[in-house]
Write an enzyme that holds these catalytic residues in place. Structure first.
Site, PDB file in Angstrom:
ATOM      1  N   GLU A  30      51.336  22.757  23.239  1.00 37.72           N
ATOM      2  CA  GLU A  30      52.718  23.248  23.198  1.00 37.72           C
ATOM      3  C   GLU A  30      53.213  23.276  21.746  1.00 37.72           C
ATOM      4  O   GLU A  30      54.237  22.681  21.396  1.00 37.72           O
ATOM      5  CB  GLU A  30      53.628  22.425  24.111  1.00 37.72           C
TER       6      GLU A  30
ATOM      7  N   GLU B  44      48.417  23.290  32.213  1.00 45.20           N
ATOM      8  CA  GLU B  44      49.501  22.457  32.771  1.00 45.20           C
ATOM      9  C   GLU B  44      50.252  23.307  33.773  1.00 45.20           C
ATOM     10  O   GLU B  44      50.797  24.364  33.419  1.00 45.20           O
ATOM     11  CB  GLU B  44      50.463  21.978  31.675  1.00 45.20           C
TER      12      GLU B  44
HETATM   13  O1  AHR Z   1      53.174  17.129  31.694  1.00 41.75           O
HETATM   14  C1  AHR Z   1      54.260  16.611  31.026  1.00 41.75           C
HETATM   15  C2  AHR Z   1      54.552  17.332  29.721  1.00 41.75           C
HETATM   16  O2  AHR Z   1      54.920  18.648  29.993  1.00 41.75           O
HETATM   17  C3  AHR Z   1      53.414  17.464  28.744  1.00 41.75           C
HETATM   18  O3  AHR Z   1      53.248  16.352  27.954  1.00 41.75           O
HETATM   19  C4  AHR Z   1      53.842  18.633  27.910  1.00 41.75           C
HETATM   20  O4  AHR Z   1      52.744  19.329  27.363  1.00 41.75           O
HETATM   21  C5  AHR Z   1      54.671  19.460  28.870  1.00 41.75           C
HETATM   22  O5  AHR Z   1      55.867  19.838  28.305  1.00 41.75           O
END
Ligand code: AHR
Length: 522
Positions: free
Chosen positions: A203, A326
């Site tokens: 991110e 994710e």
């Molecule tokens: O999964 C939780 C968080 O969500 C992670 O650390 C991040 O990459 C995302 O914003």
């Protein structure tokens, strides 16, 4: 003024509960048709689509995986045996670690060497909790090896430099006599670790450094020059990809990084309300909340199409993978828990939603070659919840278990015409589905019936496929928010499916409302 007696209040609560959870009085059986083209094999569904994400966040690692060698909870070298056994059973192919946002503040040297000498740090992203570093590189690799999964390591770009990345990679993968390999040996590991996937930043548009895509592309290029992809380190290089619908990010990376990356990631979370300030509850939700949640999750289809279109324009040969590393549901945290620990319960809704996403991923298997649900244990849409020595395997866990035959299977075209489900201002397809030929030679169909009220009779034209047996499993429950108690008997777990019939080239499947069904044809 209205007066409420205790019994009238109870009657109102009972009526409201019935409205929330009971099937609608006018529950119907919907019908739909589908065509299975078993003679037109598509791409392989990479087993990596069934990957997991385990971050140093809340009780994800500590309690969830690591209890320490001296713990009364049964463990192997400090790693929980119950958790390893459960994860082996769903054939976890790959685990992403150590973050997440945590990765861009993580320094690998904190987590190697004698545990007593490791520094304690503050986990700034997640509740400011103490990070003991008891779980570091060797412990993670041990965990992955015990589970039988491949490690996917995310390196720190946001608050580090290429030297730190290069040295960590050398430490993990060098077979030689160099000092870093010797240090690894001194710390208990002779052979190099297998590290097939490495993420370069996480991110980077947000917690990983608040960069623009142009700036990140330059950073990525600098880091990758010192990555030294070669026979010692042949890892897939994953660039930190877009936030949800930000296709500009993907476009710039495809142009400025191009084939210096092997994959680009994409993150998308399902919030019932779509609002980060008030996301919605994990349990005790209404049918409208159910529909809103599926409406949000089904955006995954549009999301993939949009990013894939951008990638196809720059890379028509589909050399670069799209890794949704994710994804999953993100609800308001459970009352009384640390808001920074992202602990939420997991219900039938999560299981049905996981299967709906699997079906979408299968449809894009030629580009989507890895996904990692957030997160494996005790965090967000977890597979496992723990409390002391007790665990619950969640409905999401069971959806993963039912879909194991799709790992490395060959996708088959499965065209459906789905009826719709409407509540309030939301109209959704009642179900989605996918099919594949498994490695065992059997044909599999996976169905997610997202309609909370109506069952479905699905008639499938199977063409020339010869089928004698229709078996399978079904996951459902009476209540939309049925959950498995920690330490108790699972109430949402798959049972044998008996709703399939075959006659000539016509397969008929009876699918209960709010369910996941996986059938096997042979
Ligand atoms: O999964 C939780 C968080 O969500 C992670 O650390 C991040 O990459 C995302 O914003």
């Amino acid at each position: 003024m209205l007066k409420h007696t205790a019994s009238s209040v109870l009657a109102v609560i009972a009526a409201a509960t019935t409205l929330l959870f009971a099937p609608a009085i006018d529950a119907k059986t919907l019908t739909a048709t589908a065509t299975l083209k078993a003679d037109q094999p598509g791409p392989q569904i990479s087993r990596y689509i069934y990957g997991q994400f385990s971050e140093h966040l809340g009780r994800g690692i500590y309690d969830g995986v690591w209890v320490g060698e001296g713990s009364a909870i049964p463990n192997v070298r400090g790693i929980r045996t119950d958790v390893v056994t459960a994860l082996k059973d769903i054939h976890v192919p790959v685990i992403r670690w150590p973050g997440g946002c945590f990765a861009d503040e993580y320094h690998w040297r904190d987590g190697v060497g004698p545990r007593k000498d490791r520094p304690s740090r503050k986990n700034n992203w997640w509740g400011g909790s103490p990070e003991s570093n008891a779980f570091g590189t060797h412990e993670f690799m041990d965990f992955a090896e015990q589970v039988g999964a491949d490690p996917y390591v995310s390196v720190n770009v946001g608050s580090s430099n290429p030297t730190e990345m290069r040295e960590w990679i050398e430490y993990m993968t060098s077979p030689g006599d160099d000092t870093l390999a010797q240090e690894r040996r001194k710390n208990g590991r002779d052979k190099p670790f297998k590290v097939p996937v490495i993420g370069i930043g996480n991110e980077s548009w947000g917690c990983g450094g608040a960069m623009t895509p142009e700036y990140y592309s330059n950073e990525y290029r600098r880091f990758q020059e010192f990555f030294h992809k070669n026979s010692d380190n042949s890892a897939i290089r994953v660039a930190s990809g877009a936030n949800a619908f930000d296709t500009k990010w993907t476009e710039v990376l495809m142009k400025n990084i191009g084939n210096r990356m092997d994959a680009i990631s994409l993150h998308y979370y399902t919030l019932p309300t779509g609002n980060w300030d008030k996301k919605g509850a994990a349990t005790g939700f209404s049918q409208q909340d159910w529909a809103n949640t599926f409406d949000q999750t089904l955006r995954m289809e549009d999301l993939l199409q949009k990013h894939i279109a951008v990638m196809d324009a720059a890379d028509p040969q589909k050399k670069i993978g799209l890794y949704v590393d994710e994804w999953g549901t993100w609800y308001d945290v459970e009352a009384g828990t640390n808001p920074g620990h992202l602990y939420q319960l997991n219900t039938l809704r999560d299981g049905v939603l996981a299967a709906a996403n699997f079906n979408i991923f299968h449809h894009h298997a030629d580009r989507v070659r890895l996904t990692a649900i957030a997160q494996t244990i005790n965090v967000l849409q977890a597979m496992i919840l723990t409390q002391g020595d007790k665990i619950a395997l969640t409905p999401t866990y069971y959806a993963y278990k039912m879909y194991v035959p799709f790992q490395d299977a060959t996708a088959l075209p499965f065209d459906v015409t789905a009826p719709t489900y409407t509540i309030g201002d939301k109209t959704l397809p009642a179900f989605n589905a996918s099919a594949a030929k498994g490695k065992d030679g059997k044909t599999y169909i996976g169905i997610s019936n997202m309609d909370p009220n109506d069952s479905l009779v699905l008639t499938v034209d199977i063409g020339g496929l010869k089928v004698k047996n229709v078996t399978g499993q079904v996951l459902t429950a009476e209540k939309m928010d049925a959950a498995n108690p920690i330490g108790g008997k699972a109430v949402v777990a798959p049972v044998a499916y008996t709703g399939g019939k075959i006659k000539g080239n016509q397969l008929t499947l009876d699918i209960p409302a709010k369910s996941v069904v996986v059938v096997s044809l042979d």
